[in-house]
Design an enzyme around this catalytic site. Structure first.
Site, PDB file in Angstrom:
ATOM      1  N   ASP A  20     -28.184 -42.684 -14.291  1.00 52.87           N
ATOM      2  CA  ASP A  20     -29.257 -42.385 -13.331  1.00 52.87           C
ATOM      3  C   ASP A  20     -29.492 -40.884 -13.158  1.00 52.87           C
ATOM      4  O   ASP A  20     -28.568 -40.084 -13.302  1.00 52.87           O
ATOM      5  CB  ASP A  20     -28.908 -43.025 -11.976  1.00 52.87           C
ATOM      6  N   HIS A  37     -35.450 -38.654 -19.948  1.00 54.02           N
ATOM      7  CA  HIS A  37     -34.981 -39.874 -20.626  1.00 54.02           C
ATOM      8  C   HIS A  37     -34.493 -39.538 -22.037  1.00 54.02           C
ATOM      9  O   HIS A  37     -33.500 -40.072 -22.513  1.00 54.02           O
ATOM     10  CB  HIS A  37     -36.092 -40.920 -20.691  1.00 54.02           C
ATOM     11  N   LEU A 131     -13.985 -47.844 -29.987  1.00 55.97           N
ATOM     12  CA  LEU A 131     -14.613 -48.089 -28.686  1.00 55.97           C
ATOM     13  C   LEU A 131     -15.722 -49.136 -28.793  1.00 55.97           C
ATOM     14  O   LEU A 131     -16.495 -49.120 -29.746  1.00 55.97           O
ATOM     15  CB  LEU A 131     -15.227 -46.768 -28.176  1.00 55.97           C
TER      16      LEU A 131
HETATM   17  C1  IPE Z   1     -30.593 -47.984 -12.063  1.00 58.89           C
HETATM   18  O1  IPE Z   1     -31.312 -46.835 -11.781  1.00 58.89           O
HETATM   19  C2  IPE Z   1     -30.994 -48.521 -13.380  1.00 58.89           C
HETATM   20  C3  IPE Z   1     -30.628 -47.717 -14.542  1.00 58.89           C
HETATM   21  C4  IPE Z   1     -30.031 -46.575 -14.528  1.00 58.89           C
HETATM   22  C5  IPE Z   1     -30.960 -48.299 -15.817  1.00 58.89           C
HETATM   23  P1  IPE Z   1     -32.671 -46.884 -10.935  1.00 58.89           P
HETATM   24  O2  IPE Z   1     -33.145 -45.497 -10.829  1.00 58.89           O
HETATM   25  O3  IPE Z   1     -33.588 -47.877 -11.539  1.00 58.89           O
HETATM   26  O4  IPE Z   1     -32.156 -47.457  -9.553  1.00 58.89           O
HETATM   27  P2  IPE Z   1     -32.757 -47.334  -8.088  1.00 58.89           P
HETATM   28  O5  IPE Z   1     -34.193 -47.747  -8.164  1.00 58.89           O
HETATM   29  O6  IPE Z   1     -32.604 -45.909  -7.669  1.00 58.89           O
HETATM   30  O7  IPE Z   1     -31.913 -48.240  -7.260  1.00 58.89           O
HETATM   31  C1  IPE Z   2     -32.340 -43.360 -15.076  1.00 56.76           C
HETATM   32  O1  IPE Z   2     -33.029 -42.264 -14.610  1.00 56.76           O
HETATM   33  C2  IPE Z   2     -32.991 -44.000 -16.270  1.00 56.76           C
HETATM   34  C3  IPE Z   2     -33.597 -45.299 -16.005  1.00 56.76           C
HETATM   35  C4  IPE Z   2     -33.588 -45.928 -14.871  1.00 56.76           C
HETATM   36  C5  IPE Z   2     -34.274 -45.919 -17.118  1.00 56.76           C
HETATM   37  P1  IPE Z   2     -34.229 -42.409 -13.597  1.00 56.76           P
HETATM   38  O2  IPE Z   2     -35.478 -42.569 -14.393  1.00 56.76           O
HETATM   39  O3  IPE Z   2     -33.986 -43.460 -12.621  1.00 56.76           O
HETATM   40  O4  IPE Z   2     -34.218 -40.991 -12.930  1.00 56.76           O
HETATM   41  P2  IPE Z   2     -34.419 -40.688 -11.393  1.00 56.76           P
HETATM   42  O5  IPE Z   2     -33.436 -41.532 -10.658  1.00 56.76           O
HETATM   43  O6  IPE Z   2     -35.825 -41.028 -11.066  1.00 56.76           O
HETATM   44  O7  IPE Z   2     -34.117 -39.244 -11.276  1.00 56.76           O
HETATM   45 MG    MG Z   3     -33.105 -43.546 -10.794  1.00 55.92          MG
END
Ligand code: IPE
Ligand code: IPE
Ligand code: MG
Length: 241
Positions: A20, A37, A131
């Site tokens: 995240d 990403h 792994l």
């Molecule tokens: C959780 O992150 C999902 C992934 C990292 C794939 P999100 O950014 O989607 O989660 P929320 O919305 O903050 O809970």
């Molecule tokens: C995690 O990063 C990747 C996915 C959920 C696919 P985010 O896209 O949620 O990044 P933030 O949380 O908005 O910074």
């Molecule tokens: Mg996120």
């Protein structure tokens, strides 16, 4: 296992990370979320190799959730190109490190092309001994448990299982993660303190670790810090120690 400063580390068998903070990491640099990403995907390789160096047996990473389809179409389209990226970018290093790749997630919403890529990566790495990298893609824990319930219900209907004999082991065996060791440590970077539908069943007795670093900046050092913290935990599993 000792780290460079000769501190003893208790190495977990199975760790999971919620990838995240990609978007916020990019925003901080004045870049589009997709740049985050991109960096986030590249970091899967870095941390998989680090986990392998630490002697961790299995690493589960949450790369796309069943809820992430709610995002704007252009972001989802970008994220749906990730399996092709994994295949192209990770091939050589993962071969060198003998990393076995598997995928956890729904198989009903991904494109045929993506399913083909996931299948090919799994097949090409299935005999590796290093792994296990479990990439959770279109993964949702509630869907995973629902699918397990559907499988069991079918077996009940066919008189293969009696309802009163349904056990927690039978549920565990029908999850995507059935072949992985028990989850020991779940890490969430980026400052959010929630599980967001990740490994809810498997995390029953996992140690939870939260840190503020955004995923693209999460380094081998960050992982070592989490392992040091894990080493200090007193896991009781409901008993006394
Ligand atoms: C959780 O992150 C999902 C992934 C990292 C794939 P999100 O950014 O989607 O989660 P929320 O919305 O903050 O809970
Ligand atoms: C995690 O990063 C990747 C996915 C959920 C696919 P985010 O896209 O949620 O990044 P933030 O949380 O908005 O910074
Ligand atoms: Mg996120």
């Amino acid at each position: 296992m000792f780290n460079k400063k000769n501190k003893e580390l208790n190495i977990p068998n199975h760790i999971a990370i919620i990838l995240d903070g990609n978007g916020r990491w990019a925003k901080k640099r004045g870049m589009p979320r997709t740049y985050g990403h991109q960096k986030g995907v590249e970091n899967i390789r870095t941390i998989a190799l680090a986990a392998s160096d630490f002697g961790i047996k299995a690493l589960s990473v949450y790369a796309f959730s069943t809820e992430n389809w709610k995002r704007p179409k252009d972001e989802v389209d970008f994220l749906m190109k990730l399996p092709a990226e994994f295949e192209k970018k990770f091939k050589d290093d993962f071969k060198k490190y003998d990393i076995k790749v598997m995928f956890s997630g729904r198989k009903t919403h991904l494109s045929d092309k993506n399913l083909e890529i996931l299948e090919r990566i799994t097949e090409n790495t299935k005999d590796r001994q290093g792994l296990i990298l479990n990439i959770c893609f279109d993964y949702g824990s509630q869907t995973e448990i629902t699918e397990a319930v559907q499988l069991i219900s079918q077996e009940v209907k066919e008189n293969k299982i009696k309802p009163e004999n349904i056990s927690k082991e039978m549920i565990t065996e029908r999850l995507y993660t059935k072949d992985l060791p028990e989850l020991d440590l779940l890490i969430r970077p980026s400052g959010e303190v929630r599980l967001s539908n990740f490994l809810l069943w498997q995390a029953a007795y996992a140690e939870l670790y939260f840190c503020d670093t955004y995923w693209p900046a999460f380094s081998k050092k960050s992982l070592e810090k989490a392992l040091l913290d894990f080493t200090k935990r007193n896991r009781r599993f409901g008993g006394l120690k």
